[in-house]
Design a protein around this motif. Structure first.
Motif, PDB file in Angstrom:
ATOM      1  N   LEU A 247       8.737  54.105  15.656  1.00  0.00           N
ATOM      2  CA  LEU A 247       8.972  55.506  15.301  1.00  0.00           C
ATOM      3  C   LEU A 247       9.166  55.639  13.792  1.00  0.00           C
ATOM      4  O   LEU A 247       8.655  56.573  13.167  1.00  0.00           O
ATOM      5  CB  LEU A 247      10.201  56.039  16.057  1.00  0.00           C
ATOM      6  CG  LEU A 247      10.673  57.440  15.672  1.00  0.00           C
ATOM      7  CD1 LEU A 247       9.576  58.493  15.924  1.00  0.00           C
ATOM      8  CD2 LEU A 247      11.932  57.820  16.457  1.00  0.00           C
ATOM      9  N   GLN A 248       9.880  54.690  13.205  1.00  0.00           N
ATOM     10  CA  GLN A 248      10.100  54.764  11.757  1.00  0.00           C
ATOM     11  C   GLN A 248       8.779  54.646  10.998  1.00  0.00           C
ATOM     12  O   GLN A 248       8.605  55.276   9.946  1.00  0.00           O
ATOM     13  CB  GLN A 248      11.070  53.676  11.301  1.00  0.00           C
ATOM     14  CG  GLN A 248      11.502  53.878   9.859  1.00  0.00           C
ATOM     15  CD  GLN A 248      12.709  53.046   9.507  1.00  0.00           C
ATOM     16  OE1 GLN A 248      12.690  51.827   9.660  1.00  0.00           O
ATOM     17  NE2 GLN A 248      13.764  53.685   9.033  1.00  0.00           N
TER      18      GLN A 248
ATOM     19  N   GLY B 143       8.435  57.650   8.583  1.00  0.00           N
ATOM     20  CA  GLY B 143       8.675  57.222   7.207  1.00  0.00           C
ATOM     21  C   GLY B 143      10.120  56.822   6.986  1.00  0.00           C
ATOM     22  O   GLY B 143      10.974  56.987   7.862  1.00  0.00           O
ATOM     23  N   PRO B 144      10.404  56.279   5.786  1.00  0.00           N
ATOM     24  CA  PRO B 144      11.750  55.798   5.477  1.00  0.00           C
ATOM     25  C   PRO B 144      12.748  56.951   5.387  1.00  0.00           C
ATOM     26  O   PRO B 144      12.343  58.101   5.219  1.00  0.00           O
ATOM     27  CB  PRO B 144      11.566  55.109   4.121  1.00  0.00           C
ATOM     28  CG  PRO B 144      10.352  55.725   3.537  1.00  0.00           C
ATOM     29  CD  PRO B 144       9.466  56.138   4.672  1.00  0.00           C
TER      30      PRO B 144
ATOM     31  N   GLU C 179      14.154  64.464   1.360  1.00  0.00           N
ATOM     32  CA  GLU C 179      13.011  65.161   0.748  1.00  0.00           C
ATOM     33  C   GLU C 179      11.797  65.087   1.677  1.00  0.00           C
ATOM     34  O   GLU C 179      11.010  66.010   1.761  1.00  0.00           O
ATOM     35  CB  GLU C 179      12.655  64.550  -0.615  1.00  0.00           C
ATOM     36  CG  GLU C 179      13.555  65.029  -1.747  1.00  0.00           C
ATOM     37  CD  GLU C 179      14.991  64.538  -1.583  1.00  0.00           C
ATOM     38  OE1 GLU C 179      15.898  65.338  -1.816  1.00  0.00           O
ATOM     39  OE2 GLU C 179      15.192  63.384  -1.185  1.00  0.00           O
ATOM     40  N   GLY C 180      11.696  63.965   2.369  1.00  0.00           N
ATOM     41  CA  GLY C 180      10.552  63.779   3.264  1.00  0.00           C
ATOM     42  C   GLY C 180      10.672  64.586   4.536  1.00  0.00           C
ATOM     43  O   GLY C 180       9.685  64.759   5.244  1.00  0.00           O
TER      44      GLY C 180
ATOM     45  N   ILE D  56      10.788  63.747  14.012  1.00  0.00           N
ATOM     46  CA  ILE D  56      12.243  63.511  14.080  1.00  0.00           C
ATOM     47  C   ILE D  56      12.696  63.147  12.676  1.00  0.00           C
ATOM     48  O   ILE D  56      12.046  62.366  11.977  1.00  0.00           O
ATOM     49  CB  ILE D  56      12.606  62.361  15.051  1.00  0.00           C
ATOM     50  CG1 ILE D  56      12.097  62.660  16.478  1.00  0.00           C
ATOM     51  CG2 ILE D  56      14.123  62.147  15.093  1.00  0.00           C
ATOM     52  CD1 ILE D  56      12.451  61.588  17.514  1.00  0.00           C
ATOM     53  N   ASP D  57      13.818  63.730  12.248  1.00  0.00           N
ATOM     54  CA  ASP D  57      14.363  63.481  10.911  1.00  0.00           C
ATOM     55  C   ASP D  57      14.478  61.973  10.660  1.00  0.00           C
ATOM     56  O   ASP D  57      15.178  61.257  11.388  1.00  0.00           O
ATOM     57  CB  ASP D  57      15.751  64.152  10.850  1.00  0.00           C
ATOM     58  CG  ASP D  57      16.430  64.021   9.496  1.00  0.00           C
ATOM     59  OD1 ASP D  57      15.955  63.234   8.654  1.00  0.00           O
ATOM     60  OD2 ASP D  57      17.447  64.705   9.312  1.00  0.00           O
ATOM     61  N   PRO D  58      13.800  61.455   9.621  1.00  0.00           N
ATOM     62  CA  PRO D  58      13.843  60.014   9.354  1.00  0.00           C
ATOM     63  C   PRO D  58      15.248  59.478   9.075  1.00  0.00           C
ATOM     64  O   PRO D  58      15.518  58.299   9.298  1.00  0.00           O
ATOM     65  CB  PRO D  58      12.926  59.839   8.130  1.00  0.00           C
ATOM     66  CG  PRO D  58      12.648  61.193   7.612  1.00  0.00           C
ATOM     67  CD  PRO D  58      12.908  62.182   8.710  1.00  0.00           C
TER      68      PRO D  58
END
Ligand code: UTP
Length: 236
Positions: free
Chosen positions: A175-176, A180-181, A185-186, A193-195
């Motif tokens: 999922l990550q 993304g990390p 901001e991303g 889903i909120d990283p």
């Protein structure tokens, strides 16, 4: 056996354009009444939806560019939405705490002696997905469900890529790779889903489920531990 569950309900579910979707809200209330009638407890985290978007857009138009300031507008919107959902639950006789919890610790404490605790955001720097994941960890919840307006986690954004493929089963690390990390901001409407929440889940070995909460019967199936349409994110 009675269980504790946490659900993040994306604000897009609560609104039909700019109006509250009362039909969906009534279905959600009935689902929660049913879930809690056998002693289960629920932490419910409500997103900002139209109200947050509207507030943040207005503030940007007024010249506010500071992300922290804009986050505070978003948090206020989530709390207004949470108060409305909490009132709807209480009006239907569901044993929801009268307080809209403002911190994860407050919510976890309230959940130890109420059937339902409703909250919105906490502090700037993340979204309500991360709040729900934090609450699931703090409350030792058996499940954490992200109820949003897409059916699955996809390998790319299905809104912009018609060839995006659904992923019904994946690990937190997989999922990550999709979201993304951990970075605020991303985060945004293109991230399923909120990283920051995903990193929190990885750090605490918390499995997640993601489904389309517009289908409340599907959400009810997931809460009951039955098979449901959506993605299951396993710890490893
Ligand atoms: P949401 O959780 O609704 O954000 O919070 P979102 O995921 O971007 O919106 P949806 O679910 O796709 O509609 C709204 C905004 O409030 C701020 C963030 O700016 C967020 O984008 N917020 C929310 C915080 O800063 N902290 C919180 O704990 C919650």
């Amino acid at each position: 056996m009675a269980k504790v569950a946490v659900v993040a309900a994306g604000g897009s579910l609560l609104y039909d354009d700019s109006e509250v979707n009362h039909e969906w809200l009534a279905e959600l209330v009935a689902c929660i009444a049913d879930f809690t009638s056998v002693g289960n407890r629920l932490g419910l985290v409500i997103g900002g939806g139209y109200l947050a978007r509207q507030g943040i857009t207005s503030s940007k138009e007024a010249g506010i560019t500071d992300v922290h300031e804009l986050d505070l507008i978003g948090i206020a919107a989530t709390r207004v939405n949470a108060a409305g959902v909490k009132d709807a639950l209480r009006a239907s006789g569901v044993g929801a705490a009268d307080e809209v919890a403002e911190t994860i610790d407050e919510a976890a404490a309230l959940l130890s002696h109420h059937s339902v605790v409703v909250m919105g955001g906490t502090v700037p720097g993340h979204t309500t997905d991360a709040v729900a994941i934090g609450l699931a960890i703090a409350a030792g919840a058996e499940s954490c469900t992200i109820a949003t307006n897409v059916d699955y986690i996809y390998d790319s954004n299905p809104r912009t890529n018609p060839d995006a493929s659904p992923i019904p089963r994946l690990t937190l690390v997989e999922l990550q790779a999709v979201v993304g990390p951990p970075s605020h901001e991303g985060a945004g409407p293109n991230v399923v889903i909120d990283p920051i929440g995903v990193q929190l889940a990885i750090d605490n070995n918390l499995a997640l489920s993601l489904l389309n909460g517009g289908d409340v019967a599907n959400l009810a199936a997931c809460l009951s531990g039955d098979s449901f349409t959506g993605s299951v994110v396993e710890v490893s």
